[in-house]
Design a protein around this motif. Structure first.
Motif, PDB file in Angstrom:
ATOM      1  N   VAL A 160      -2.125  -2.872   2.783  1.00 28.41           N
ATOM      2  CA  VAL A 160      -3.517  -3.074   2.119  1.00 28.41           C
ATOM      3  C   VAL A 160      -3.631  -4.675   2.042  1.00 28.41           C
ATOM      4  O   VAL A 160      -4.649  -5.292   2.073  1.00 28.41           O
TER       5      VAL A 160
ATOM      6  N   GLY B 263       0.803  -0.984   0.070  1.00 20.95           N
ATOM      7  CA  GLY B 263      -0.069   0.094  -0.076  1.00 20.95           C
ATOM      8  C   GLY B 263       0.942   1.318   0.181  1.00 20.95           C
ATOM      9  O   GLY B 263       2.205   1.123   0.380  1.00 20.95           O
TER      10      GLY B 263
ATOM     11  N   PHE C  79       0.997   1.410   4.086  1.00 22.23           N
ATOM     12  CA  PHE C  79      -0.242   1.005   4.512  1.00 22.23           C
ATOM     13  C   PHE C  79      -0.394  -0.566   4.060  1.00 22.23           C
ATOM     14  O   PHE C  79      -0.119  -1.041   2.912  1.00 22.23           O
TER      15      PHE C  79
ATOM     16  N   TYR D 177      -5.504   2.359  -2.270  1.00 22.08           N
ATOM     17  CA  TYR D 177      -4.635   2.640  -1.324  1.00 22.08           C
ATOM     18  C   TYR D 177      -3.427   1.715  -1.878  1.00 22.08           C
ATOM     19  O   TYR D 177      -2.655   1.625  -1.125  1.00 22.08           O
TER      20      TYR D 177
END
Length: 141
Positions: free
Chosen positions: A24, A18, A22, A70
């Motif tokens: 993801v 991500g 992040f 994202y």
């Protein structure tokens, strides 16, 4: 369930990452596990019998479309403002919706045909299957 483990594999391999670190892959893995739980919970309900794959498509493609915003791996490709995966998700979502609508229309048409004929097609088929089974048994003897 395999999709859950697949996303864990993505996390450990470091792919499908991500933006800004992040996770993801882990978010998607968790959501895939929830989708699996929902499908297990509803699979035996008469209302959804035979429609669980469509339910999976509706849930997963919705999640995937959002999570793609994202993702931080641009090599996956874009067509206009959306990634290729988002376009595929949108098409599969529409296909699932179209299939469910077609099933409902078919069910309504069958019910209308049964009402007009004054018979139940389900009982009609059962009766003929029983006759066929008895005939086959006679020939086997």
């Amino acid at each position: 369930l395999f999709h859950f483990f697949g996303r864990l594999g993505c996390f450990t391999a470091g792919c499908c990452y991500g933006i800004g670190g992040f996770p993801v892959q882990l978010v998607e893995a968790g959501i895939n596990l929830m989708i699996f739980a929902v499908i297990i919970f509803v699979q035996n309900q008469d209302k959804l019998r035979g429609k669980t794959f469509c339910l999976y498509l509706l849930l997963y493609t919705s999640v995937r479309f959002v999570l793609e915003f994202y993702r931080g791996d641009p090599e996956r490709g874009f067509i206009g403002p959306f990634s290729v995966s988002q376009w595929i998700s949108a098409l599969l979502f529409l296909a699932a919706v179209s299939y469910l609508i077609a099933l409902e229309k078919r069910k309504l048409l069958l019910a209308e045909a049964e009402n007009r004929a004054g018979i139940s097609l389900a009982n009609f088929h059962k009766k003929h299957i029983k006759i066929f089974s008895n005939t086959v048994d006679i020939y086997r003897s």
